[in-house]
Design a protein around this motif. Structure first.
Motif, PDB file in Angstrom:
ATOM      1  N   TYR A  31       0.527  -0.947  -0.320  1.00  0.00           N
ATOM      2  CA  TYR A  31       0.320  -0.202   0.003  1.00  0.00           C
ATOM      3  C   TYR A  31       1.173   1.128   0.454  1.00  0.00           C
ATOM      4  CZ  TYR A  31      -2.789   3.112   1.967  1.00  0.00           C
ATOM      5  OH  TYR A  31      -3.587   4.357   2.320  1.00  0.00           O
ATOM      6  N   ARG A  32       1.561   1.575   0.987  1.00  0.00           N
ATOM      7  CA  ARG A  32       2.997   2.720   1.133  1.00  0.00           C
ATOM      8  C   ARG A  32       3.548   2.701  -0.585  1.00  0.00           C
ATOM      9  NH1 ARG A  32       3.320   4.498   5.923  1.00  0.00           N
ATOM     10  NH2 ARG A  32       3.634   2.981   7.657  1.00  0.00           N
ATOM     11  N   ARG A  33       4.018   2.021  -0.635  1.00  0.00           N
ATOM     12  CA  ARG A  33       4.890   1.839  -2.119  1.00  0.00           C
ATOM     13  C   ARG A  33       3.624   1.753  -3.170  1.00  0.00           C
ATOM     14  NH1 ARG A  33       7.228  -3.566  -0.970  1.00  0.00           N
ATOM     15  NH2 ARG A  33       5.798  -4.136  -2.263  1.00  0.00           N
ATOM     16  N   ASN A  34       2.559   1.647  -3.434  1.00  0.00           N
ATOM     17  CA  ASN A  34       1.729   2.110  -4.588  1.00  0.00           C
ATOM     18  C   ASN A  34       1.129   3.684  -4.218  1.00  0.00           C
ATOM     19  OD1 ASN A  34       1.005  -0.032  -5.744  1.00  0.00           O
ATOM     20  ND2 ASN A  34       0.175  -1.073  -4.697  1.00  0.00           N
ATOM     21  N   VAL A  35       0.799   3.699  -2.343  1.00  0.00           N
ATOM     22  CA  VAL A  35       0.061   5.554  -2.841  1.00  0.00           C
ATOM     23  C   VAL A  35       1.299   6.366  -3.326  1.00  0.00           C
ATOM     24  CG1 VAL A  35       0.780   7.015  -0.375  1.00  0.00           C
ATOM     25  CG2 VAL A  35      -1.335   4.811  -0.358  1.00  0.00           C
ATOM     26  N   VAL A  36       3.005   6.177  -2.934  1.00  0.00           N
ATOM     27  CA  VAL A  36       4.316   7.325  -3.592  1.00  0.00           C
ATOM     28  C   VAL A  36       3.962   6.869  -4.507  1.00  0.00           C
ATOM     29  CG1 VAL A  36       6.319   6.890  -3.724  1.00  0.00           C
ATOM     30  CG2 VAL A  36       5.515   6.406  -1.128  1.00  0.00           C
ATOM     31  N   ALA A  37       3.741   5.937  -5.800  1.00  0.00           N
ATOM     32  CA  ALA A  37       3.688   5.872  -6.501  1.00  0.00           C
ATOM     33  C   ALA A  37       2.383   6.446  -7.744  1.00  0.00           C
ATOM     34  CB  ALA A  37       4.016   4.535  -7.407  1.00  0.00           C
ATOM     35  N   LEU A  38       1.936   6.868  -7.283  1.00  0.00           N
ATOM     36  CA  LEU A  38       0.245   7.446  -7.551  1.00  0.00           C
ATOM     37  C   LEU A  38       0.861   9.351  -8.202  1.00  0.00           C
ATOM     38  CD1 LEU A  38      -2.261   7.153  -5.116  1.00  0.00           C
ATOM     39  CD2 LEU A  38      -2.781   6.602  -7.413  1.00  0.00           C
ATOM     40  N   GLU A  39       0.671   9.941  -9.094  1.00  0.00           N
ATOM     41  CA  GLU A  39       0.527  11.305  -9.291  1.00  0.00           C
ATOM     42  C   GLU A  39      -0.576  12.614  -9.270  1.00  0.00           C
ATOM     43  OE1 GLU A  39       2.180  10.600 -13.335  1.00  0.00           O
ATOM     44  OE2 GLU A  39       4.277   9.921 -12.538  1.00  0.00           O
ATOM     45  N   GLY A  40      -0.017  12.935  -9.104  1.00  0.00           N
ATOM     46  CA  GLY A  40      -1.381  14.579  -9.263  1.00  0.00           C
ATOM     47  C   GLY A  40      -2.221  14.109  -7.367  1.00  0.00           C
ATOM     48  N   PRO A  42      -3.901  15.554  -4.127  1.00  0.00           N
ATOM     49  CA  PRO A  42      -3.569  16.775  -3.109  1.00  0.00           C
ATOM     50  C   PRO A  42      -3.096  16.816  -2.266  1.00  0.00           C
ATOM     51  CG  PRO A  42      -6.304  16.320  -4.777  1.00  0.00           C
ATOM     52  CD  PRO A  42      -4.981  15.256  -4.814  1.00  0.00           C
ATOM     53  N   TYR A  43      -2.207  16.981  -1.257  1.00  0.00           N
ATOM     54  CA  TYR A  43      -1.497  16.750   0.082  1.00  0.00           C
ATOM     55  C   TYR A  43      -2.361  16.069   1.172  1.00  0.00           C
ATOM     56  CZ  TYR A  43       1.910  17.364   3.085  1.00  0.00           C
ATOM     57  OH  TYR A  43       2.855  17.134   4.364  1.00  0.00           O
ATOM     58  N   ILE A  46      -2.583  12.340   0.509  1.00  0.00           N
ATOM     59  CA  ILE A  46      -1.120  11.827   0.847  1.00  0.00           C
ATOM     60  C   ILE A  46      -1.066  11.804   2.499  1.00  0.00           C
ATOM     61  CG2 ILE A  46       1.141  12.512   1.007  1.00  0.00           C
ATOM     62  CD1 ILE A  46       0.645  13.155  -2.033  1.00  0.00           C
ATOM     63  N   VAL A  47      -1.227  12.910   3.362  1.00  0.00           N
ATOM     64  CA  VAL A  47      -1.547  12.982   4.474  1.00  0.00           C
ATOM     65  C   VAL A  47      -1.816  11.306   4.760  1.00  0.00           C
ATOM     66  CG1 VAL A  47      -2.276  13.681   6.437  1.00  0.00           C
ATOM     67  CG2 VAL A  47      -0.968  14.827   4.660  1.00  0.00           C
ATOM     68  N   GLU A  48      -3.775  11.526   4.883  1.00  0.00           N
ATOM     69  CA  GLU A  48      -4.382  10.665   5.107  1.00  0.00           C
ATOM     70  C   GLU A  48      -3.843   9.206   4.252  1.00  0.00           C
ATOM     71  OE1 GLU A  48      -7.889   9.459   6.200  1.00  0.00           O
ATOM     72  OE2 GLU A  48      -6.814  10.544   6.879  1.00  0.00           O
ATOM     73  N   ALA A  49      -3.690   8.930   3.508  1.00  0.00           N
ATOM     74  CA  ALA A  49      -2.967   7.607   3.599  1.00  0.00           C
ATOM     75  C   ALA A  49      -1.700   7.361   4.433  1.00  0.00           C
ATOM     76  CB  ALA A  49      -2.481   7.155   1.865  1.00  0.00           C
ATOM     77  N   SER A  83     -11.760   5.586  -2.092  1.00  0.00           N
ATOM     78  CA  SER A  83     -13.062   6.041  -2.891  1.00  0.00           C
ATOM     79  C   SER A  83     -13.047   7.302  -3.496  1.00  0.00           C
ATOM     80  CB  SER A  83     -14.490   6.797  -1.819  1.00  0.00           C
ATOM     81  OG  SER A  83     -15.663   6.845  -2.546  1.00  0.00           O
ATOM     82  N   SER A  84     -12.363   8.212  -2.507  1.00  0.00           N
ATOM     83  CA  SER A  84     -12.045   9.800  -2.747  1.00  0.00           C
ATOM     84  C   SER A  84     -11.060   9.923  -3.910  1.00  0.00           C
ATOM     85  CB  SER A  84     -11.630  10.259  -2.007  1.00  0.00           C
ATOM     86  OG  SER A  84     -11.918  10.423  -0.461  1.00  0.00           O
ATOM     87  N   VAL A  85     -10.445   9.067  -3.996  1.00  0.00           N
ATOM     88  CA  VAL A  85      -8.997   8.982  -4.624  1.00  0.00           C
ATOM     89  C   VAL A  85      -9.901   8.741  -6.219  1.00  0.00           C
ATOM     90  CG1 VAL A  85      -6.951   7.862  -5.515  1.00  0.00           C
ATOM     91  CG2 VAL A  85      -6.924   8.378  -3.458  1.00  0.00           C
ATOM     92  N   GLN A  86     -10.800   7.668  -6.182  1.00  0.00           N
ATOM     93  CA  GLN A  86     -11.188   7.266  -7.628  1.00  0.00           C
ATOM     94  C   GLN A  86     -12.153   8.522  -8.161  1.00  0.00           C
ATOM     95  OE1 GLN A  86     -12.809   3.567  -6.056  1.00  0.00           O
ATOM     96  NE2 GLN A  86     -12.154   2.667  -7.272  1.00  0.00           N
ATOM     97  N   LYS A  87     -12.617   9.266  -6.855  1.00  0.00           N
ATOM     98  CA  LYS A  87     -13.593   9.977  -7.608  1.00  0.00           C
ATOM     99  C   LYS A  87     -12.283  10.960  -7.880  1.00  0.00           C
ATOM    100  CE  LYS A  87     -17.136   9.774  -3.750  1.00  0.00           C
ATOM    101  NZ  LYS A  87     -17.560  10.002  -2.540  1.00  0.00           N
TER     102      LYS A  87
END
Length: 95
Positions: A31-40, A42-43, A46-49, A83-87
């Protein structure tokens, strides 16, 4: 790799964890590795992840010490985060 693909990977590893194919620590690491790979992102997302991963990691340590841990709140937060990221992805694709 697109953000949509990365989110699908997060969901797939979460599914594997829920089936017992992955340990909680293995899921958190992925999960941590994938979150880092997400682009764009909002901060605040990222903090919530990071917060979700930290809470799950503390839960994993507690389980290793034979403590009873309720991971449901963290997993509910993870569901809301995905869900937030998908939206966000849907909104960005329309732009």
């Amino acid at each position: 790799m697109s953000n949509a693909t990365i989110i699908e990977r997060i969901k797939a590893t979460w599914h594997d964890f829920s089936l017992g194919k992955l340990t909680l620590l293995a899921f958190i690491d992925d999960y941590r590795r994938n979150v880092v790979a997400l682009e764009g992102l909002p901060y605040p997302l990222i903090v919530e992840a990071r917060r979700i991963a930290d809470v799950l990691e503390v839960s994993a340590w507690a389980v290793e010490e034979d403590c009873v841990v309720d991971t449901l709140p963290a997993l509910a937060s993870l569901t809301a985060w995905v869900s937030s990221v998908q939206k966000l992805e849907v909104l960005n694709s329309r732009s």
